[in-house]
Design an enzyme around this catalytic site. Structure first.
Site, PDB file in Angstrom:
ATOM      1  N   GLU A 298       0.826  -1.206   0.000  1.00 58.31           N
ATOM      2  CA  GLU A 298       0.000   0.000   0.000  1.00 58.31           C
ATOM      3  C   GLU A 298       0.866   1.264   0.000  1.00 58.31           C
ATOM      4  O   GLU A 298       0.467   2.307  -0.511  1.00 58.31           O
ATOM      5  CB  GLU A 298      -0.937  -0.005   1.217  1.00 58.31           C
ATOM      6  CG  GLU A 298      -2.331   0.469   0.888  1.00 58.31           C
ATOM      7  CD  GLU A 298      -3.332   0.207   1.994  1.00 58.31           C
ATOM      8  OE1 GLU A 298      -4.241  -0.615   1.765  1.00 58.31           O
ATOM      9  OE2 GLU A 298      -3.219   0.796   3.080  1.00 58.31           O
ATOM     10  N   HIS A 328       7.627 -26.879   0.870  1.00 58.01           N
ATOM     11  CA  HIS A 328       6.844 -27.918   0.215  1.00 58.01           C
ATOM     12  C   HIS A 328       5.702 -27.318  -0.604  1.00 58.01           C
ATOM     13  O   HIS A 328       4.716 -27.992  -0.891  1.00 58.01           O
ATOM     14  CB  HIS A 328       6.306 -28.883   1.278  1.00 58.01           C
ATOM     15  CG  HIS A 328       7.406 -29.487   2.096  1.00 58.01           C
ATOM     16  ND1 HIS A 328       8.001 -30.677   1.778  1.00 58.01           N
ATOM     17  CD2 HIS A 328       8.063 -29.005   3.180  1.00 58.01           C
ATOM     18  CE1 HIS A 328       8.964 -30.938   2.655  1.00 58.01           C
ATOM     19  NE2 HIS A 328       9.027 -29.933   3.515  1.00 58.01           N
ATOM     20  N   LYS A 442     -13.707   1.896  -2.385  1.00 63.09           N
ATOM     21  CA  LYS A 442     -14.523   2.236  -1.204  1.00 63.09           C
ATOM     22  C   LYS A 442     -15.743   3.053  -1.633  1.00 63.09           C
ATOM     23  O   LYS A 442     -16.861   2.810  -1.182  1.00 63.09           O
ATOM     24  CB  LYS A 442     -13.699   3.078  -0.222  1.00 63.09           C
ATOM     25  CG  LYS A 442     -12.661   2.316   0.574  1.00 63.09           C
ATOM     26  CD  LYS A 442     -12.116   3.229   1.668  1.00 63.09           C
ATOM     27  CE  LYS A 442     -10.936   2.603   2.391  1.00 63.09           C
ATOM     28  NZ  LYS A 442     -10.307   3.501   3.346  1.00 63.09           N
TER      29      LYS A 442
HETATM   30  O1  PA5 Z   1      -3.042   1.745   5.948  1.00 66.41           O
HETATM   31  C1  PA5 Z   1      -4.136   2.218   5.745  1.00 66.41           C
HETATM   32  O2  PA5 Z   1      -4.359   3.437   5.789  1.00 66.41           O
HETATM   33  C2  PA5 Z   1      -5.345   1.341   5.477  1.00 66.41           C
HETATM   34  O3  PA5 Z   1      -5.001   0.026   5.257  1.00 66.41           O
HETATM   35  C3  PA5 Z   1      -6.321   1.401   6.648  1.00 66.41           C
HETATM   36  O4  PA5 Z   1      -5.694   0.953   7.806  1.00 66.41           O
HETATM   37  C4  PA5 Z   1      -7.589   0.573   6.383  1.00 66.41           C
HETATM   38  O5  PA5 Z   1      -8.170   0.966   5.174  1.00 66.41           O
HETATM   39  C5  PA5 Z   1      -8.589   0.768   7.502  1.00 66.41           C
HETATM   40  O6  PA5 Z   1      -8.900   2.128   7.645  1.00 66.41           O
HETATM   41  P1  PA5 Z   1      -9.553   2.707   8.923  1.00 66.41           P
HETATM   42  O7  PA5 Z   1      -8.666   2.495  10.087  1.00 66.41           O
HETATM   43  O8  PA5 Z   1      -9.735   4.157   8.612  1.00 66.41           O
HETATM   44  O9  PA5 Z   1     -10.873   2.019   9.103  1.00 66.41           O
END
Ligand code: PA5
Length: 460
Positions: A298, A328, A442
């Protein structure tokens, strides 16, 4: 005298070995070549840090907050039999990784006296069977179940839906007061719908510090509360992170573990090996590879450069594997498939415990040779064997060595990889802290589920 915790070691001999042909080897000149860029990145990061950027780097020093979390955990622990974390992505993966690394794999099935803390369930998906079966399991125990809703944005559909289901159930069974008592929310201090709900319904809450993104938040209340509830020494986690922070001041590549990891991974990415496997030879570190997978993917997978002007389609694909299990399953591909991977092993020198393999069947060689060896000895021999076998196939590797698994060592590791991710992002010329590509999915979900304001199908 205070006991000094040993430092993690970074071993890149699997990448620099003369046994690798030139095309697959990192030479001293490659590392010297990138040294000026690394120095510039480190200098930039240090300057930006003093201006308030890279806020996750200050988490190891929030000791007052750490004490508050410990006090809250001490208050809840006697009456809470089940702790259910509702969160996803950066609001769940760190919690899971800490629990797997620092508590028994059989923690939840141990008797309470042995565990000390509540059973822990981290519900990081929306799936009717998953959620429904958990509800069945907890049915009789709702009065002693605490739900920690974690969402930095307070807008995430998966977490919001879980919250609504649990809140309704608690209200039906325990009344509004009971629901209030059994919900603890971790969210932004002032923004987002969850914060507004906390204020409206009077839930207790913890704060996700400003400027700390989800995937960099495990050492904040996001990860620390569930860890403290389950008996993990969160002060040691932070102390380990702080100890690593001191090592990461070193401006020289060879002395700076995060810069070393980023440089090696960057150089291989540029040389046709953009697949970065993390392969712990440790069941306890298994979920650290899952946490890393999100952090690396990410943070680094970006279409545009940092200025948002030029299309770069940057990134390196993180892959999780587990030794010895995946010998394996995956190693056939890693040795004979495309030579496009760098394999990073996590190795543990001293196990918390070991088991000796009994002697038997002196006349059956397939059994005899194992007698008297230990399980950990076998595992580490298999790590060495895999490393050597990969080398024979001209596949580069590196090793991050844990002298032992402790809260301190895990704190070091988390901080190390977070900083390595930022450095890698800067080497790639992208912003490691945003995630614009996640947003469209989203928004389309909001549209499909009928959220007001999303009547038209979003396209960006
Ligand atoms: O790293 C990030 O920003 C994302 O992976 C969030 O942690 C994830 O989308 C969850 O978001 P939130 O904590 O706002 O619910």
């Amino acid at each position: 005298m205070k006991h000094t915790e040993p430092a993690l070691q970074i071993d890149i001999r699997g990448a620099t070995s003369a046994k690798l042909a030139k095309a697959h080897r990192l030479n001293p000149s490659d590392l010297q070549g990138i040294e000026p860029r690394i120095r510039a990145v480190l200098k930039r990061m240090a300057a930006e840090r003093t201006q308030g950027k890279h806020r996750y780097r200050e988490l190891p020093y929030r000791l007052v907050e750490c004490r508050t979390i410990q006090a809250l955990a001490a208050e809840y622990r006697p009456q809470v039999e089940n702790l259910v974390v509702l969160g996803i992505g950066g609001s769940a993966l760190g919690n899971i990784a800490l629990q797997t690394a620092l508590n028994s794999p059989f923690y939840n099935v141990q008797p309470r006296e042995r565990r000390g803390g509540p059973r822990l369930f981290v519900i990081d998906n929306v799936d009717a069977t998953y959620v429904g079966d958990l509800l069945d399991l907890l049915d009789d125990e709702l009065p002693n179940t605490l739900f920690n809703v974690i969402s930095k944005s307070g807008e995430t559909a998966e977490t919001s839906s879980q919250f609504l289901i649990m809140r309704e159930l608690l209200r039906k069974r325990l009344g509004p007061l009971g629901a209030r008592r059994n919900i603890l929310v971790t969210t932004d201090a002032s923004h987002g719908s969850m914060r507004a709900i906390v204020d409206r319904e009077g839930y207790r809450s913890l704060i996700v510090p400003d400027g700390v993104g989800g995937r960099f938040s495990v050492l904040s209340p996001v990860g620390l509360f569930s860890a403290a509830m389950c008996g993990i020494d969160i002060e040691q986690l932070l102390a380990g992170a702080a100890a690593m922070d001191r090592r990461l001041d070193a401006p020289r590549l060879a002395a700076n573990p995060a810069a070393t990891i980023a440089a090696v991974k960057y150089l291989y990415t540029q040389r046709g090996k953009p697949l970065h496997v993390m392969m712990p030879y440790s069941q306890q570190l298994r979920d650290m590879a899952d946490w890393y997978r999100q952090l690396w993917a990410e943070s680094l997978g970006k279409r545009y450069d940092e200025q948002g002007r030029r299309e770069v389609f940057a990134g390196a694909t993180p892959i999780k594997a587990l030794g010895a299990t995946d010998q394996h399953s995956q190693v056939q591909l890693y040795r004979e498939g495309p030579n496009d991977k760098l394999i990073v092993f996590l190795e543990v020198e001293e196990p918390a415990r070991d088991v000796t393999i009994p002697h038997a069947f002196a006349d059956v060689e397939a059994m005899r040779y194992l007698g008297g060896a230990t399980v950990h000895g076998l595992l580490n021999a298999e790590k060495k064997a895999t490393e050597q076998a990969l080398q024979v196939s001209q596949r580069p590797t590196m090793t991050i060595r844990f002298p032992r698994i402790s809260a301190h060592a895990v704190g070091q590791f988390i901080y190390l990889y977070e900083v390595a991710t930022t450095i890698m992002g800067y080497l790639l010329g992208i912003d490691p802290y945003d995630q614009p590509a996640v947003e469209l999915g989203k928004k389309i979900t909001f549209h499909l589920m009928g959220r007001r304001g999303y009547e038209t199908r979003p396209t960006e």
